[in-house]
Motif scaffolding. Structure first.
Motif, mmCIF file in Angstrom:
data_model
loop_
_atom_site.group_PDB
_atom_site.id
_atom_site.type_symbol
_atom_site.label_atom_id
_atom_site.label_comp_id
_atom_site.label_asym_id
_atom_site.label_seq_id
_atom_site.Cartn_x
_atom_site.Cartn_y
_atom_site.Cartn_z
ATOM 1 N N ALA A 53 -14.389 11.758 -17.019
ATOM 2 C CA ALA A 53 -13.242 12.566 -16.999
ATOM 3 C C ALA A 53 -12.869 13.318 -15.571
ATOM 4 C CB ALA A 53 -12.988 13.632 -18.294
ATOM 5 N N GLY A 54 -11.748 13.414 -14.936
ATOM 6 C CA GLY A 54 -11.844 13.973 -13.627
ATOM 7 C C GLY A 54 -10.559 13.564 -12.868
ATOM 8 N N VAL A 55 -10.312 13.892 -11.642
ATOM 9 C CA VAL A 55 -9.397 13.498 -10.844
ATOM 10 C C VAL A 55 -9.880 12.179 -9.885
ATOM 11 C CG1 VAL A 55 -7.719 14.381 -9.260
ATOM 12 C CG2 VAL A 55 -8.474 15.986 -11.136
ATOM 13 N N VAL A 56 -8.691 11.361 -10.107
ATOM 14 C CA VAL A 56 -8.899 10.115 -9.022
ATOM 15 C C VAL A 56 -8.965 10.611 -7.687
ATOM 16 C CG1 VAL A 56 -8.012 7.637 -8.404
ATOM 17 C CG2 VAL A 56 -7.796 8.421 -10.565
ATOM 18 N N ALA A 57 -10.157 10.419 -6.760
ATOM 19 C CA ALA A 57 -10.197 10.735 -5.269
ATOM 20 C C ALA A 57 -9.727 9.724 -4.344
ATOM 21 C CB ALA A 57 -11.626 11.206 -5.092
ATOM 22 N N GLU A 58 -10.315 8.431 -4.721
ATOM 23 C CA GLU A 58 -9.898 7.365 -3.985
ATOM 24 C C GLU A 58 -9.902 5.939 -4.586
ATOM 25 O OE1 GLU A 58 -11.608 5.913 0.672
ATOM 26 O OE2 GLU A 58 -12.620 7.175 -0.650
ATOM 27 N N LEU A 59 -8.838 5.271 -4.119
ATOM 28 C CA LEU A 59 -9.082 3.768 -4.705
ATOM 29 C C LEU A 59 -9.601 2.808 -3.549
ATOM 30 C CD1 LEU A 59 -5.520 3.750 -6.388
ATOM 31 C CD2 LEU A 59 -7.683 4.001 -7.410
ATOM 32 N N LEU A 60 -10.505 2.165 -3.895
ATOM 33 C CA LEU A 60 -11.477 1.457 -2.655
ATOM 34 C C LEU A 60 -11.130 -0.035 -2.731
ATOM 35 C CD1 LEU A 60 -14.757 3.047 -3.550
ATOM 36 C CD2 LEU A 60 -13.222 3.823 -1.959
ATOM 37 N N VAL A 61 -10.393 -0.555 -3.698
ATOM 38 C CA VAL A 61 -9.969 -2.154 -3.599
ATOM 39 C C VAL A 61 -8.582 -2.228 -3.671
ATOM 40 C CG1 VAL A 61 -10.552 -4.334 -4.531
ATOM 41 C CG2 VAL A 61 -12.454 -2.490 -4.345
ATOM 42 N N GLU A 62 -7.846 -3.194 -2.871
ATOM 43 C CA GLU A 62 -6.628 -3.576 -3.073
ATOM 44 C C GLU A 62 -6.289 -4.218 -4.165
ATOM 45 O OE1 GLU A 62 -4.012 -2.174 -1.211
ATOM 46 O OE2 GLU A 62 -5.127 -0.958 -0.471
ATOM 47 N N PRO A 63 -5.253 -4.356 -4.996
ATOM 48 C CA PRO A 63 -4.933 -5.189 -6.045
ATOM 49 C C PRO A 63 -4.954 -6.873 -5.372
ATOM 50 C CG PRO A 63 -3.450 -3.441 -6.141
ATOM 51 C CD PRO A 63 -4.281 -3.136 -4.988
ATOM 52 N N GLY A 64 -5.298 -7.754 -6.133
ATOM 53 C CA GLY A 64 -5.214 -9.055 -5.699
ATOM 54 C C GLY A 64 -6.755 -9.601 -4.880
ATOM 55 N N ALA A 65 -7.683 -8.504 -4.866
ATOM 56 C CA ALA A 65 -8.830 -8.677 -4.277
ATOM 57 C C ALA A 65 -9.733 -9.205 -5.179
ATOM 58 C CB ALA A 65 -9.466 -7.542 -3.553
ATOM 59 N N THR A 66 -10.748 -10.012 -4.802
ATOM 60 C CA THR A 66 -11.522 -10.652 -5.559
ATOM 61 C C THR A 66 -13.059 -9.791 -5.268
ATOM 62 O OG1 THR A 66 -11.031 -12.870 -5.735
ATOM 63 C CG2 THR A 66 -13.080 -12.709 -6.269
#
Length: 471
Positions: A53-66
């Motif tokens: 539980a917390g706050v999203v700091a960073e999204l490291l992968v782009e949608p569509g990536a394998t």
């Protein structure tokens, strides 16, 4: 405190998944076990819950990536101590210390009893309840693309060998591919499933120096992968071309079909049957009030005929155990039903189909095909099939030679039902005719066994009363 969420092991031997979409954004507050992403495997769409539980700091992968299992997906800022045994708190780009002791036992948190929590995820539990995970071997570490070559050689006992995951190593063994003569295209030279399949099909990576000849390990990295040189001139791309990324179900289906074609010696046989009596029986069943609400179809009746015929022909309900050098005949029938979906071909299976009554079998087939088309098929539904039926007749096709589902001994294709002139009671009459095509693994099934099975299925469909002498 920053915690990293990685792609967990989703089971069934899957080593990678495609990130379909994020359900959160940077700055969003997430609760424990809240779904943060949706990933697609070769088996199904899976929702990924947050172990924090917390706050999203960073999204490291782009949608569509394998992404391979273990890849960092996102980071979350949490206010409380981290769960023991999960991803490190450092940045995903931080290097692993070369002197790390890989033989040290680690712990794993047991997932709570709820379907949304994936392997390796779950809330904090008491220390006494944490089961111990077995030690990771040096070979396992060497196979998982360690960043430092010196550390990799030391951890592997200074054995010079290819970096490859166990499932890929087994595939290479089954296909007769020498991994020591390959250079991988994966991260840090990892040999991927696609590399192995490309070698089998005659394209892909070029051979490298035989590692068995090496005596002194080197710390420096190779300058680049060895790949085939591009042609001198490239054709001008047609602006009307449509390029579709090969990913998810279609990618895994392609790999499975190539593996099946090159490991199982396929053979096939066919039989054309007058199914007029079966269609007359089907009309009676649909009018039976006791079966009202059950969607009984010609596929249901063929499926029932298959389960009955297998009782007298067990060699078609079997698998080849390469490691043990044995043929394993199943004591149950998990009947696969091939379903064409927008995501590609899926083959969910009806568990214990041989024990189901006709109405139950109809309901189970209907539920599986609806789930497949809606994209809600679970990995459990797709795993463990023992024999498969594919209904190509719905596309107006009369016959075909389907490729075996990997690990199965046979697959039966149903063609379209045609009204044709046919010999009936010593005269020519218009009859409803169906062609059945059977592909089988010739290691497991002899031609005579395949012919007897197909003849039994045909006899049941041509004369439904025949079943009385088979059960």
């Amino acid at each position: 405190m920053i915690r990293t969420i990685t792609l967990p092991d989703l089971g069934e031997g899957l080593t990678e998944s495609d990130l379909v979409e994020w359900t959160v954004a940077v700055g969003d507050t997430v609760e424990l076990n809240q779904v943060v992403a949706e990933v697609e495997t070769a088996k199904a769409l899976v929702q990924l819950p947050s172990p924090y539980a917390g706050v999203v700091a960073e999204l490291l992968v782009e949608p569509g990536a394998t992404v391979p299992v273990g890849t960092a997906l996102l980071t979350i800022a949490v206010d409380e101590p981290a769960v023991v045994g999960d991803a490190p708190t450092t940045s995903p780009d931080a290097e692993r210390p070369a002197e790390a002791d890989v033989s040290e036992d680690t712990t794993e948190v047991a997932a709570p009893a709820r379907t949304s929590v994936l392997v390796g995820y779950g809330p904090l539990v008491e220390a006494s309840a944490r089961p111990r995970r077995r030690s990771r071997s040096a070979d396992w570490v060497a196979a998982h693309a360690i960043a430092d070559d010196t550390a990799a050689l030391a951890l592997a006992g200074r054995r010079i060998g290819p970096k490859v995951l166990p499932p890929v190593r087994k595939l290479a063994h089954d296909l007769g591919v020498d991994l020591n003569r390959m250079e991988g295209t994966g991260k840090d030279g990892m040999i991927t499933r696609e590399d192995v399949l490309h070698v089998v099909s005659g394209v892909g990576t070029a051979p490298v120096v035989d590692r068995s000849e090496a005596r002194t390990p080197t710390v420096s990295r190779p300058a680049s992968r060895m790949v085939a040189a591009p042609p001198a001139s490239q054709p001008v791309a047609d602006p009307r071309e449509v390029r579709i990324p090969v990913a998810g179900v279609r990618k895994q289906t392609a790999a499975a079909m190539v593996a099946s074609a090159f490991t199982a010696p396929h053979a096939s046989t066919a039989l054309t049957v007058d199914v007029t009596p079966t269609l007359e029986l089907l009309a009676q069943l649909k009018a039976d009030r006791a079966l009202e609400g059950h969607r009984i179809s010609i596929l249901t009746l063929v499926a029932k005929a298959v389960t009955i015929a297998l009782a007298g022909n067990p060699s078609l309900n079997a698998r080849w155990d390469e490691a043990a050098g044995e043929i394993v005949q199943y004591g149950h029938v998990h009947l696969g039903i091939a379903a064409a979906t927008p995501r590609g071909l899926l083959v969910p299976n009806v568990k214990g189909a041989d024990r189901l009554r006709l109405a139950e079998l109809a309901d189970a087939i209907g539920a599986l095909t609806e789930a497949a088309r809606a994209g809600t098929t679970t990995p459990a539904d797709l795993a463990g099939g023992t024999i498969t039926i594919t209904n190509i007749g719905v596309f107006g096709v009369d016959t075909g030679t389907p490729i075996l589902v990997p690990g199965q001994a046979a697959i039966l294709a149903m063609g379209a039902i045609r009204r044709l002139p046919w010999e009936f009671q010593d005269q020519i009459a218009l009859r409803s005719v169906l062609t059945l095509s059977l592909s089988f693994d010739h290691r497991l099934v002899d031609g005579a066994e395949a012919a007897r099975f197909l003849a039994d299925v045909g006899a049941i469909l041509a004369r439904p009363g025949t079943v009385l002498r088979m059960v």
